[in-house]
Write a protein that holds these residues in place. Structure first.
Motif, PDB file in Angstrom:
ATOM      1  N   LEU A   2       0.803  -1.183   0.000  1.00  0.00           N
ATOM      2  CA  LEU A   2       0.000   0.000   0.000  1.00  0.00           C
ATOM      3  C   LEU A   2       0.845   1.246   0.000  1.00  0.00           C
ATOM      4  N   ARG A   3       0.413   2.190  -0.771  1.00  0.00           N
ATOM      5  CA  ARG A   3       1.022   3.502  -0.657  1.00  0.00           C
ATOM      6  C   ARG A   3       0.255   4.250   0.404  1.00  0.00           C
ATOM      7  N   HIS A 288      -5.226   2.397  -6.050  1.00  0.00           N
ATOM      8  CA  HIS A 288      -5.309   2.934  -4.697  1.00  0.00           C
ATOM      9  C   HIS A 288      -6.723   2.777  -4.158  1.00  0.00           C
ATOM     10  N   LEU A 289      -6.842   2.432  -2.873  1.00  0.00           N
ATOM     11  CA  LEU A 289      -8.136   2.318  -2.222  1.00  0.00           C
ATOM     12  C   LEU A 289      -8.515   3.653  -1.602  1.00  0.00           C
ATOM     13  N   VAL A 290      -9.713   4.143  -1.922  1.00  0.00           N
ATOM     14  CA  VAL A 290     -10.242   5.358  -1.304  1.00  0.00           C
ATOM     15  C   VAL A 290     -11.595   5.024  -0.680  1.00  0.00           C
ATOM     16  N   LEU A 291     -11.866   5.593   0.484  1.00  0.00           N
ATOM     17  CA  LEU A 291     -13.057   5.253   1.253  1.00  0.00           C
ATOM     18  C   LEU A 291     -13.834   6.513   1.612  1.00  0.00           C
ATOM     19  N   GLU A 292     -15.143   6.367   1.722  1.00  0.00           N
ATOM     20  CA  GLU A 292     -16.023   7.488   2.050  1.00  0.00           C
ATOM     21  C   GLU A 292     -16.577   7.327   3.464  1.00  0.00           C
ATOM     22  N   GLN A 303      -2.229   2.480  -1.284  1.00  0.00           N
ATOM     23  CA  GLN A 303      -2.035   1.758  -2.536  1.00  0.00           C
ATOM     24  C   GLN A 303      -2.211   0.266  -2.290  1.00  0.00           C
ATOM     25  N   LEU A 304      -2.957  -0.371  -3.151  1.00  0.00           N
ATOM     26  CA  LEU A 304      -3.145  -1.812  -3.054  1.00  0.00           C
ATOM     27  C   LEU A 304      -2.194  -2.563  -3.976  1.00  0.00           C
ATOM     28  N   SER A 316      10.578  -6.359  -7.940  1.00  0.00           N
ATOM     29  CA  SER A 316       9.398  -6.166  -8.771  1.00  0.00           C
ATOM     30  C   SER A 316       8.203  -6.812  -8.106  1.00  0.00           C
ATOM     31  N   ASN A 317       7.014  -6.313  -8.462  1.00  0.00           N
ATOM     32  CA  ASN A 317       5.787  -6.838  -7.864  1.00  0.00           C
ATOM     33  C   ASN A 317       4.706  -6.946  -8.919  1.00  0.00           C
ATOM     34  N   GLN A 318       4.039  -8.090  -8.957  1.00  0.00           N
ATOM     35  CA  GLN A 318       2.881  -8.284  -9.813  1.00  0.00           C
ATOM     36  C   GLN A 318       1.687  -8.548  -8.914  1.00  0.00           C
ATOM     37  N   GLY A 319       0.549  -7.973  -9.223  1.00  0.00           N
ATOM     38  CA  GLY A 319      -0.579  -8.198  -8.334  1.00  0.00           C
ATOM     39  C   GLY A 319      -1.894  -7.745  -8.914  1.00  0.00           C
TER      40      GLY A 319
END
Length: 454
Positions: A2-3, A288-292, A303-304, A316-319
């Motif tokens: 996550l960022r 990126h996850l954003v929530l209300e 960041q997810l 490196s990252n794959q996802g």
């Protein structure tokens, strides 16, 4: 991955490995430099590259990628080592300049180091501190946040980085943001007197409401990535700003609303960032996850998945995001948010002639917590392995070559959570073993949340 991460239980603290504590802030005036390694120490590796969604965790993914890298190395070892040495030289020269209070020279040298590895957390942390001391708060904030994003979960540097971010937000006259940063610093090193003193100063700071739509967070996220939202905006920048800013696009994907209207957690969405962030960054895309929060607008919660072409440190990252949905899982008002992600990380360490893969399926749960909402993060399935990178070359004598794998299964029914171990019990921590079994949803959330801030 996550960022500005969701509060998470790092694998090191949950699934059997070692939890890391942050170092204390500097004595005296209460200010603290970003974590500085010894002159001969290699910076931490950096984050990286998503591909198409996978149906589930496949232990062979990381192993297959290691085999491809090993076969492709050939005569590239010397070139990679030279690049690594050049980065270290620039980094250490930048540190020395900052210690001499030559902040302009330090920033130039540290930006040079980032050209070799654009998202290295140690270099970013040093750059953020140099910019803070110079008074360039925009660069200080963006660099420090990126350092936080790229630091591994539970890493000892996070306490200092969050403290520095608090100082930056304090200088920007953002008391709510400063308070939040100091709180995260204290989470990383509980009981630290200097951080507690800062928190006491901002005890009454109230957060500003977020935007009414998730798109309203695009500018905030792009600024963290050192991006602007269009080529036209980039063309209007000064030459100095163009040296470290890039062009990215931000859009909304998979916006969901909580179905009952009873929860403080009113909605969720995914921000998609595509383009090339600044300082030579080579991200292909980020999710990126954003929530209300009901009545308080939208906020960025991390960041997810990200996509980065490996730098000289070869991480490196794959996802992919496998699931994003609201469901009535527990007794709290309304529905809970249920997110699952899949990641496969590959780390090539030229310095010790090893490469390691780590595949993981993570669960994120968010629920109503009274006046706001709270989230937990738990690794449900994982596999890791370490192998020699270049046969015949010297290998780190402390490297633990071999493989290990583990898997948890989880089910929700009648307001309860049933967690069981499918395989790999020997690789799991006592905490996870104690969590196994059936328990009320609220108790499960509380137990995991308490562990993630210990």
């Amino acid at each position: 991955m996550l960022r500005r991460r969701l509060p998470a239980i790092a694998l090191s603290s949950v699934l059997a490995l070692v939890a890391c504590k942050g170092s204390a802030p500097a004595e005296g005036g209460g200010e603290e430099e970003a974590p500085v390694a010894e002159d001969d120490a290699a910076p931490e590796p950096t984050k990286t590259e998503p591909e198409a969604a996978a149906d589930g965790l496949n232990q062979k993914d990381g192993k297959a990628r290691m085999a491809e890298v090993k076969a492709a190395m050939g005569g590239k070892a010397e070139e990679a080592k030279n690049s690594r040495d050049a980065l270290l030289s620039q980094l250490n020269a930048g540190r020395r300049a900052v210690k001499k209070k030559d902040y302009d020279e330090g920033i130039v040298l540290l930006r040079g180091a980032l050209e070799a590895d654009p998202v290295n957390p140690k270099v970013l942390g040093e750059l953020g501190f140099a910019a803070y001391k110079k008074g360039d708060l925009a660069l200080a904030e963006s660099s420090t946040k990126r350092a936080i994003d790229q630091a591994p979960p539970g890493h000892e540097s996070l306490g200092a980085l969050y403290y520095n971010l608090g100082l930056i937000e304090e200088a920007r006259d953002e008391p709510a943001k400063a308070k939040a940063a100091f709180a995260r610093s204290l989470e990383a090193r509980p009981g630290n007197a200097a951080v507690e003193k800062k928190l006491a100063k901002f005890a009454s700071a109230l957060p500003k409401p977020g935007p009414a739509k998730p798109e309203g967070l695009c500018d905030e996220v792009l600024a963290e990535l050192e991006c602007v939202g269009s080529q036209a905006a980039f063309d209007k920048l000064s030459e100095a700003d163009q040296e470290y800013l890039g062009v990215c696009e931000c859009s909304v994907r998979e916006r969901l609303s909580e179905g009952t209207g009873k929860s403080m957690l009113a909605g969720a969405a995914v921000l998609v960032i595509e383009g090339q962030p600044g300082v030579g960054g080579m991200y292909e895309d980020e999710l990126h996850l954003v929530l209300e929060t009901r009545g308080k607008g939208w906020s960025h919660h991390g960041q997810l998945v990200n996509g980065y072409i490996p730098g000289v440190f070869g991480l490196s990252n794959q996802g992919s995001i496998q699931e994003l949905a609201f469901a009535d899982l527990g007794p709290a008002p309304g529905e809970e948010l249920h997110v699952q992600t899949w990641n496969s990380e590959l780390d090539q360490d030229m310095g010790w002639n090893t490469m390691t893969y780590f595949d993981a399926r993570e669960l994120i749960l968010c629920q109503d917590a009274g006046v706001e909402f709270e989230c937990i993060d738990l690794v449900l399935e994982g596999a890791r392995g370490t192998d020699v990178l270049i046969e015949g070359e010297e290998v780190d004598p402390d490297a633990e070559l071999g493989e290990e794998a583990w898997k948890l299964t989880i089910a929700f029914a009648d307001g309860k959570v049933d967690l069981s171990i499918a395989s790999g019990r020997e690789f799991m921590s006592d905490f996870v073993k104690a969590l196994v079994g059936q328990r009320p949803f609220a108790e499960f959330m509380r137990s995991v949340r308490e562990q993630q801030v210990d």
